[in-house]
Design a protein around this motif. Structure first.
Motif, PDB file in Angstrom:
ATOM      1  N   ALA A 134       0.825  -1.206   0.000  1.00 50.07           N
ATOM      2  CA  ALA A 134       0.000   0.000   0.000  1.00 50.07           C
ATOM      3  C   ALA A 134       0.861   1.258   0.000  1.00 50.07           C
ATOM      4  O   ALA A 134       0.595   2.213  -0.754  1.00 50.07           O
ATOM      5  N   ALA A 168       1.401   4.063  -3.028  1.00 51.46           N
ATOM      6  CA  ALA A 168       1.209   5.492  -2.791  1.00 51.46           C
ATOM      7  C   ALA A 168       2.434   6.290  -3.216  1.00 51.46           C
ATOM      8  O   ALA A 168       2.317   7.343  -3.861  1.00 51.46           O
ATOM      9  N   TYR A 182      -0.795   5.922   7.088  1.00 52.49           N
ATOM     10  CA  TYR A 182      -1.720   5.575   6.009  1.00 52.49           C
ATOM     11  C   TYR A 182      -3.066   6.274   6.179  1.00 52.49           C
ATOM     12  O   TYR A 182      -3.706   6.639   5.194  1.00 52.49           O
ATOM     13  N   VAL A 204      -5.049   8.309   3.280  1.00 48.84           N
ATOM     14  CA  VAL A 204      -6.419   7.966   2.872  1.00 48.84           C
ATOM     15  C   VAL A 204      -7.358   9.150   3.050  1.00 48.84           C
ATOM     16  O   VAL A 204      -8.211   9.420   2.188  1.00 48.84           O
ATOM     17  N   TYR A 255      -8.689   7.261  -3.328  1.00 46.37           N
ATOM     18  CA  TYR A 255      -8.620   6.386  -2.152  1.00 46.37           C
ATOM     19  C   TYR A 255     -10.012   6.066  -1.617  1.00 46.37           C
ATOM     20  O   TYR A 255     -10.180   5.797  -0.436  1.00 46.37           O
ATOM     21  N   TRP A 304     -11.092  -1.363   0.467  1.00 48.04           N
ATOM     22  CA  TRP A 304      -9.928  -2.003   1.083  1.00 48.04           C
ATOM     23  C   TRP A 304      -8.984  -1.008   1.742  1.00 48.04           C
ATOM     24  O   TRP A 304      -8.115  -1.396   2.492  1.00 48.04           O
ATOM     25  N   GLU A 305      -9.164   0.292   1.491  1.00 48.30           N
ATOM     26  CA  GLU A 305      -8.383   1.283   2.230  1.00 48.30           C
ATOM     27  C   GLU A 305      -8.822   1.283   3.700  1.00 48.30           C
ATOM     28  O   GLU A 305      -7.998   1.210   4.626  1.00 48.30           O
ATOM     29  N   SER A 306     -10.143   1.374   3.909  1.00 52.38           N
ATOM     30  CA  SER A 306     -10.672   1.329   5.275  1.00 52.38           C
ATOM     31  C   SER A 306     -10.404  -0.013   5.926  1.00 52.38           C
ATOM     32  O   SER A 306     -10.137  -0.093   7.130  1.00 52.38           O
ATOM     33  N   HIS A 353     -11.619   5.710  10.692  1.00 53.68           N
ATOM     34  CA  HIS A 353     -11.829   4.418  10.016  1.00 53.68           C
ATOM     35  C   HIS A 353     -11.624   3.244  10.976  1.00 53.68           C
ATOM     36  O   HIS A 353     -11.069   2.222  10.612  1.00 53.68           O
ATOM     37  N   HIS A 386      -2.223  -1.688  -6.611  1.00 52.67           N
ATOM     38  CA  HIS A 386      -3.481  -1.022  -6.941  1.00 52.67           C
ATOM     39  C   HIS A 386      -3.215   0.046  -7.997  1.00 52.67           C
ATOM     40  O   HIS A 386      -2.627   1.087  -7.702  1.00 52.67           O
ATOM     41  N   ARG A 434      -4.644   2.771  -9.495  1.00 56.98           N
ATOM     42  CA  ARG A 434      -5.808   3.603  -9.161  1.00 56.98           C
ATOM     43  C   ARG A 434      -6.421   4.271 -10.394  1.00 56.98           C
ATOM     44  O   ARG A 434      -7.650   4.344 -10.517  1.00 56.98           O
TER      45      ARG A 434
END
Length: 473
Positions: free
Chosen positions: A27, A31, A110, A114, A121, A125-127, A320, A377, A379
């Motif tokens: 992740a 980013a 992170y 987010v 974002y 799956w970010e949360s 989150h 990912h 994006r």
């Protein structure tokens, strides 16, 4: 308190922590490599403009204090470094309090990303990574055995992920109830993988079996997570097998892998640590207080999950901590793709040469086989899938993407497979057209070598050029 810890889950905790650190690493690396053209000072959705519009209490992030591309890069690469250290097991060689701080650091970094990531974002799956990462802070290290309450909360999270996804399917598209959704899903999913063509071409009765098995795994098996062993291990193992099947059938970033990691604490893996000391009182108090808070915050996600108007992938608090999840409440029957093209002609004509931009993951050239990109990912590729469903999904960023292509912007072009135009000669005009894509049949595949067949539908964006020197956000 003898009940407070579960030494028999020592090995499960170890595997879980190393797996989670690996997901964190992916992740943060994603980013670090993608933020400049997406969110940077000159990106499509610049963070500085967003933090001016959004108060800190709604989107807590260190970037409210100060933003620069250099600071974001430092944050992302620091997250990579801490994740790599945790993957190597550094937390086992420091005191308990220091280990908790080490796990808290990637969560905080992170979260800062987010909460200012906007559309890029906005994925469930970010949360999920943040909620899982927060629970990992309280699992302890080699000084103590895993706390029972945290192990329970991890199962509770996995239950909500699976059961919520099962409910949204049954309440959503009728094809899930008819067991026919997989007639279409492998072809129309956001980013097909190398085997998706083969999955799509499986016999329809097998697709119905897949759909039925999915319902069992998501609507029945989650309750068995709270059963005694070895039933809980069997339930978690079945969930892991289902997620690995999904890994083979498509690209879903790290969603499948974080779900696999979440299932590990429910496994009764062999191996313990007989020298573990009793948990210190301060640790017990912190874990008890955190568990009480998270159970209290579970109220709204549970209400949503039980509601007939259930929504997917919603955060109910700015940190989150406890969220609601779900995926594919509806399945597209037809696949559309936005194809972006540029030309060097000063005035586009019917015979102009239009050169197509190829994206890394989303379908473009019909002869190019879908690639394997998960757990990374992509994006922009994901958002291009949404843009093909409706221009409303592209309203905030698509014009900025076209502008960057007209400039031959180096950072933006790094998100693509490459540019059809040399560095010194950007296109004079860029346009976008909407195509219908479908997987070729077996016969078409043998005769043409193509994986896709595409048909022009309509103009998505007319030929566009820069009016003058491009303004910067």
């Amino acid at each position: 308190m003898d009940w407070f810890t579960a030494p028999e889950y020592w090995q499960s905790r170890l595997v879980f922590q190393r797996g989670l650190a690996g997901v964190y690493l992916v992740a943060f690396l994603t980013a670090a490599l993608q933020f400049r053209p997406l969110l940077g000072e000159h990106g499509m959705l610049p963070i500085p403009g967003f933090v001016r519009r959004s108060p800190f209490w709604r989107t807590p992030s260190l970037f409210h204090l100060r933003y620069s591309d250099r600071l974001f890069a430092l944050c992302a690469w620091a997250g990579c470094a801490v994740s790599a250290a945790l993957l190597a097991g550094v937390d086992a060689y420091v005191p308990l309090g220091a280990a908790m701080a080490l796990w808290l650091l990637p969560w905080a970094l992170y979260l800062s990303i987010v909460n200012v990531g906007q559309t890029w974002y906005g994925f469930g799956w970010e949360s999920l990574l943040l909620e899982t990462g927060f629970l990992a802070v309280f699992l302890g290290n080699d000084e103590v055995a895993p706390p029972v309450l945290v192990l329970f909360l991890l199962r509770w999270l996995l239950f909500r992920v699976e059961f919520g996804a099962g409910l949204i399917k049954m309440r959503g598209d009728a094809c899930w109830r008819k067991l026919t959704c997989l007639y279409h899903h492998h072809e129309t999913q956001p980013m097909p993988g190398p085997l998706s063509w083969y999955f799509h071409r499986l016999p329809k009765p097998l697709h119905r079996v897949e759909a039925a098995a999915n319902h069992v795994t998501q609507l029945v098996v989650p309750f068995l997570l709270f059963a005694p062993q070895p039933v809980a291990t069997a339930a978690a193992s079945l969930m892991i097998a289902t997620q690995l099947w999904l890994v083979l059938s498509g690209n879903f970033a790290w969603l499948n892998w974080i779900t696999v990691v979440l299932a590990v604490p429910a496994l009764a893996l062999p191996g313990g640590h007989p020298t573990a000391a009793a948990a210190p009182l301060w640790f017990e108090v912190v874990v008890l207080a955190t568990a009480a808070l998270l159970l209290f915050l579970s109220y709204r996600p549970v209400v949503n999950m039980l509601s007939r108007r259930q929504v997917m992938n919603r955060s109910f608090d700015p940190l989150h901590l406890v969220n609601t999840y779900g995926a594919f409440g509806s399945v597209s029957r037809i696949r559309y793709e936005v194809v972006v093209e540029g030309t060097l002609d000063e005035a586009p004509r019917e015979d102009s040469e239009w050169r197509e931009y190829e994206f890394r993951g989303k379908p473009g050239d019909p002869r190019r086989r879908p690639g394997q990109f998960a757990p990374c990912h992509l994006r922009l590729d994901w958002m291009m899938w949404f843009a093909a469903l409706s221009p409303a999904y592209a309203g905030a960023w698509f014009a900025a993407l076209v502008e960057r292509l007209l400039e031959n912007d180096r950072d933006t072009l790094r998100l693509l497979r490459g540019s059809p135009f040399p560095p010194g000669r950007p296109p004079r005009h860029v346009r976008a057209r909407l195509f219908r894509y479908r997987f070729t049949t077996r016969r078409e595949r043998r005769e043409t070598g193509a994986w896709w067949q595409r048909t022009y539908v309509r103009e998505y964006l007319p030929p566009t050029r820069l009016a003058g020197p491009a303004p910067r956000p």
